[in-house]
Motif scaffolding. Sequence first.
Motif, PDB file in Angstrom:
ATOM      1  N   SER A 135       0.850  -1.193   0.000  1.00 21.09           N
ATOM      2  CA  SER A 135       0.000   0.000   0.000  1.00 21.09           C
ATOM      3  C   SER A 135       0.891   1.250   0.000  1.00 21.09           C
ATOM      4  CB  SER A 135      -0.889   0.005   1.242  1.00 21.09           C
ATOM      5  OG  SER A 135      -0.102   0.198   2.413  1.00 21.09           O
ATOM      6  N   GLY A 136       0.254   2.411  -0.185  1.00 17.94           N
ATOM      7  CA  GLY A 136       1.020   3.658  -0.191  1.00 17.94           C
ATOM      8  C   GLY A 136       1.748   3.887   1.125  1.00 17.94           C
ATOM      9  N   GLY A 137       1.086   3.628   2.234  1.00 23.93           N
ATOM     10  CA  GLY A 137       1.723   3.807   3.530  1.00 23.93           C
ATOM     11  C   GLY A 137       2.882   2.853   3.746  1.00 23.93           C
ATOM     12  N   GLU A 159       7.985  16.473   1.266  1.00 29.66           N
ATOM     13  CA  GLU A 159       6.545  16.231   1.182  1.00 29.66           C
ATOM     14  C   GLU A 159       6.225  14.738   1.110  1.00 29.66           C
ATOM     15  OE1 GLU A 159       4.096  18.990  -0.868  1.00 29.66           O
ATOM     16  OE2 GLU A 159       5.805  20.189  -1.507  1.00 29.66           O
ATOM     17  N   PRO A 160       6.680  13.946   2.069  1.00 30.17           N
ATOM     18  CA  PRO A 160       6.553  12.487   1.947  1.00 30.17           C
ATOM     19  C   PRO A 160       5.132  11.963   2.090  1.00 30.17           C
ATOM     20  CG  PRO A 160       7.382  13.050   4.115  1.00 30.17           C
ATOM     21  CD  PRO A 160       7.355  14.332   3.320  1.00 30.17           C
ATOM     22  N   LEU A 161       4.203  12.773   2.592  1.00 31.31           N
ATOM     23  CA  LEU A 161       2.852  12.274   2.846  1.00 31.31           C
ATOM     24  C   LEU A 161       1.821  12.792   1.859  1.00 31.31           C
ATOM     25  CD1 LEU A 161       2.780  12.645   6.746  1.00 31.31           C
ATOM     26  CD2 LEU A 161       3.769  10.825   5.351  1.00 31.31           C
ATOM     27  N   SER A 162       2.253  13.583   0.881  1.00 27.18           N
ATOM     28  CA  SER A 162       1.284  14.263   0.011  1.00 27.18           C
ATOM     29  C   SER A 162       0.504  13.306  -0.885  1.00 27.18           C
ATOM     30  CB  SER A 162       1.997  15.309  -0.849  1.00 27.18           C
ATOM     31  OG  SER A 162       2.997  14.709  -1.633  1.00 27.18           O
ATOM     32  N   ASN A 163       1.026  12.103  -1.122  1.00 23.96           N
ATOM     33  CA  ASN A 163       0.317  11.157  -1.998  1.00 23.96           C
ATOM     34  C   ASN A 163      -0.568  10.169  -1.235  1.00 23.96           C
ATOM     35  OD1 ASN A 163       1.425  12.089  -4.446  1.00 23.96           O
ATOM     36  ND2 ASN A 163       3.328  11.023  -4.017  1.00 23.96           N
ATOM     37  N   LEU A 164      -0.680  10.340   0.076  1.00 23.33           N
ATOM     38  CA  LEU A 164      -1.470   9.420   0.888  1.00 23.33           C
ATOM     39  C   LEU A 164      -2.850  10.008   1.153  1.00 23.33           C
ATOM     40  CD1 LEU A 164       1.242   8.419   3.536  1.00 23.33           C
ATOM     41  CD2 LEU A 164       0.763   7.367   1.323  1.00 23.33           C
ATOM     42  N   ALA A 166      -6.233  10.961   3.491  1.00 25.99           N
ATOM     43  CA  ALA A 166      -6.251  11.773   4.712  1.00 25.99           C
ATOM     44  C   ALA A 166      -5.993  10.935   5.964  1.00 25.99           C
ATOM     45  CB  ALA A 166      -7.583  12.504   4.823  1.00 25.99           C
ATOM     46  N   LYS A 167      -6.630   9.779   6.085  1.00 26.73           N
ATOM     47  CA  LYS A 167      -6.469   8.951   7.284  1.00 26.73           C
ATOM     48  C   LYS A 167      -5.036   8.440   7.405  1.00 26.73           C
ATOM     49  CE  LYS A 167      -8.502   4.953   9.662  1.00 26.73           C
ATOM     50  NZ  LYS A 167      -7.296   4.159   9.815  1.00 26.73           N
ATOM     51  N   LEU A 168      -4.476   8.012   6.287  1.00 25.35           N
ATOM     52  CA  LEU A 168      -3.113   7.479   6.296  1.00 25.35           C
ATOM     53  C   LEU A 168      -2.087   8.571   6.570  1.00 25.35           C
ATOM     54  CD1 LEU A 168      -1.742   4.786   6.057  1.00 25.35           C
ATOM     55  CD2 LEU A 168      -1.625   5.093   3.578  1.00 25.35           C
ATOM     56  N   ARG A 169      -2.375   9.792   6.105  1.00 26.10           N
ATOM     57  CA  ARG A 169      -1.466  10.912   6.392  1.00 26.10           C
ATOM     58  C   ARG A 169      -1.345  11.141   7.892  1.00 26.10           C
ATOM     59  NH1 ARG A 169      -3.621  13.793   2.017  1.00 26.10           N
ATOM     60  NH2 ARG A 169      -4.919  15.051   3.395  1.00 26.10           N
ATOM     61  N   VAL A 170      -2.488  11.070   8.587  1.00 24.27           N
ATOM     62  CA  VAL A 170      -2.469  11.267  10.039  1.00 24.27           C
ATOM     63  C   VAL A 170      -1.659  10.165  10.709  1.00 24.27           C
ATOM     64  CG1 VAL A 170      -3.894  11.365  12.127  1.00 24.27           C
ATOM     65  CG2 VAL A 170      -4.653  12.521  10.038  1.00 24.27           C
ATOM     66  N   GLU A 171      -1.857   8.924  10.267  1.00 22.77           N
ATOM     67  CA  GLU A 171      -1.128   7.786  10.854  1.00 22.77           C
ATOM     68  C   GLU A 171       0.377   7.915  10.607  1.00 22.77           C
ATOM     69  OE1 GLU A 171      -2.870   4.321   9.171  1.00 22.77           O
ATOM     70  OE2 GLU A 171      -4.778   4.568  10.220  1.00 22.77           O
ATOM     71  N   MET A 172       0.764   8.271   9.380  1.00 26.39           N
ATOM     72  CA  MET A 172       2.184   8.376   9.051  1.00 26.39           C
ATOM     73  C   MET A 172       2.835   9.575   9.737  1.00 26.39           C
ATOM     74  SD  MET A 172       3.303   5.862   7.389  1.00 26.39           S
ATOM     75  CE  MET A 172       4.896   6.568   7.014  1.00 26.39           C
ATOM     76  N   ARG A 173       2.063  10.633   9.963  1.00 24.08           N
ATOM     77  CA  ARG A 173       2.569  11.772  10.720  1.00 24.08           C
ATOM     78  C   ARG A 173       3.028  11.316  12.105  1.00 24.08           C
ATOM     79  NH1 ARG A 173      -1.930  15.654   9.832  1.00 24.08           N
ATOM     80  NH2 ARG A 173      -2.478  15.288  11.983  1.00 24.08           N
ATOM     81  N   THR A 174       2.179  10.509  12.726  1.00 25.42           N
ATOM     82  CA  THR A 174       2.518   9.990  14.053  1.00 25.42           C
ATOM     83  C   THR A 174       3.743   9.095  13.984  1.00 25.42           C
ATOM     84  OG1 THR A 174       0.179  10.067  14.657  1.00 25.42           O
ATOM     85  CG2 THR A 174       1.612   8.732  16.047  1.00 25.42           C
ATOM     86  N   GLU A 175       3.821   8.254  12.945  1.00 25.77           N
ATOM     87  CA  GLU A 175       4.971   7.351  12.781  1.00 25.77           C
ATOM     88  C   GLU A 175       6.277   8.146  12.665  1.00 25.77           C
ATOM     89  OE1 GLU A 175       5.160   4.023  12.602  1.00 25.77           O
ATOM     90  OE2 GLU A 175       3.059   3.448  12.532  1.00 25.77           O
ATOM     91  N   ILE A 176       6.255   9.200  11.864  1.00 28.71           N
ATOM     92  CA  ILE A 176       7.473   9.990  11.654  1.00 28.71           C
ATOM     93  C   ILE A 176       7.869  10.715  12.939  1.00 28.71           C
ATOM     94  CG2 ILE A 176       8.429  11.973  10.402  1.00 28.71           C
ATOM     95  CD1 ILE A 176       6.798  11.049   7.965  1.00 28.71           C
ATOM     96  N   LYS A 177       6.881  11.214  13.662  1.00 29.89           N
ATOM     97  CA  LYS A 177       7.190  11.904  14.916  1.00 29.89           C
ATOM     98  C   LYS A 177       7.778  10.932  15.937  1.00 29.89           C
ATOM     99  CE  LYS A 177       5.518  15.639  17.759  1.00 29.89           C
ATOM    100  NZ  LYS A 177       4.542  16.732  17.810  1.00 29.89           N
ATOM    101  N   HIS A 192       3.717  21.799   2.327  1.00 30.25           N
ATOM    102  CA  HIS A 192       2.878  22.988   2.147  1.00 30.25           C
ATOM    103  C   HIS A 192       1.657  22.902   3.048  1.00 30.25           C
ATOM    104  CE1 HIS A 192       1.119  20.018  -0.661  1.00 30.25           C
ATOM    105  NE2 HIS A 192      -0.015  20.560  -0.277  1.00 30.25           N
ATOM    106  N   ASP A 193       1.557  21.813   3.822  1.00 24.90           N
ATOM    107  CA  ASP A 193       0.424  21.554   4.695  1.00 24.90           C
ATOM    108  C   ASP A 193       0.727  22.117   6.083  1.00 24.90           C
ATOM    109  OD1 ASP A 193      -1.410  20.434   6.514  1.00 24.90           O
ATOM    110  OD2 ASP A 193      -1.686  18.650   5.285  1.00 24.90           O
TER     111      ASP A 193
END
Length: 366
Positions: A135-137, A159-164, A166-177, A192-193
Amino acid sequence: MSALAIRNVHKRFGDTTVLEDINLEVDEGDFLILVGPSGCGKSTLLNMLAGLEPLTEGEILLNGQRINDRSPRDRNIAMVFQFYALYPNMSVRRNIRFGLQMRKVPRAQQAEIVRNVARILQIEPLLDRKPAQLSGGQRQRVAIGRALARDPALFLFDEPLSNLDAKLRVEMRTEIKLLHQRLGTAMVYVTHDQIEAMTLGNRIAVMNEGRIQQLGSPQDIYDNPVNRYVAGFIGSPAMNFIPCDLVGENGALSLSLSGAGGPAHLPLPEALRARLGAQNKTRVVLGVRPEHVTPAGPSHDSAVDCTVRVVEPTGPDTYVFTQVNEVEVIARCTPGQAPAPEETLALNFDLSRAVFFDPDSDARLA
């Protein structure tokens, strides 16, 4: 010593200036976000850090060493791209291992590094799959894993999350943090977000037209923007901007705001009266965030009566769109306070949390 120092960096393509006088320092353990609209120069700056684009002027230092003229492979920097950039014919294991092979890392050490990376990113079950089976994530995790395997002095994220979604962007944000908290390695992240900017980094550089407009912590930039551009770019929904007159009443200054019930004069807090009065302005732009524009209580001395145009429920909050001084204003209320369209609603403006801008220069006045 800073992990990364960017000093007096300029970038020009012919007669076009893309970056002008960029000065930044990133300490060990910092998570710096470069945020701004498309075309502001943030990705160009990241490419210059990675060695993919030459500088026109200035210098870049990594751990005190000048790296302007070093090739990308010799910079000890790992970059995660927007489009994953995985080798489609290689398994996840080989994608992560490939850079180690190029640097002649012993095979036993390669295997150990791949195991550690897979454990950190929780992709052990995926090691023998090809990118097309992910998957994308999952693909983005593999791209991060390939960067992680290098054990670099600096991570770059474009911009590593721009192609994911909305739900996956939130999950990956947490992963990166979480990854940053575990590693403690300096990171520079382009987006740009502004929600990503506010939630991920401990420092934000807001960029526009090739310049850094403001550098600071997320909360400081949110609460104390230096100009109207920064104030409008950071925050969702965006800050309200209301052109208004300053009115002298009984030796004090008030704001003149007009809604459906005609003009109302809102007295300014003492600190604001002193700062604005000293600048001899009669016309200002009031900047106030939606959470500081709320329905007034049953007994209110200074509120603005407004006609509700649109109501947007979001679950925990409801946003009310109306007009004050003939410009659109967004107010926040709880679902239980939500009015119906075309109703009249008395709004309270928390001027102690407001900021004021010059209507001509957009510079912060108070």
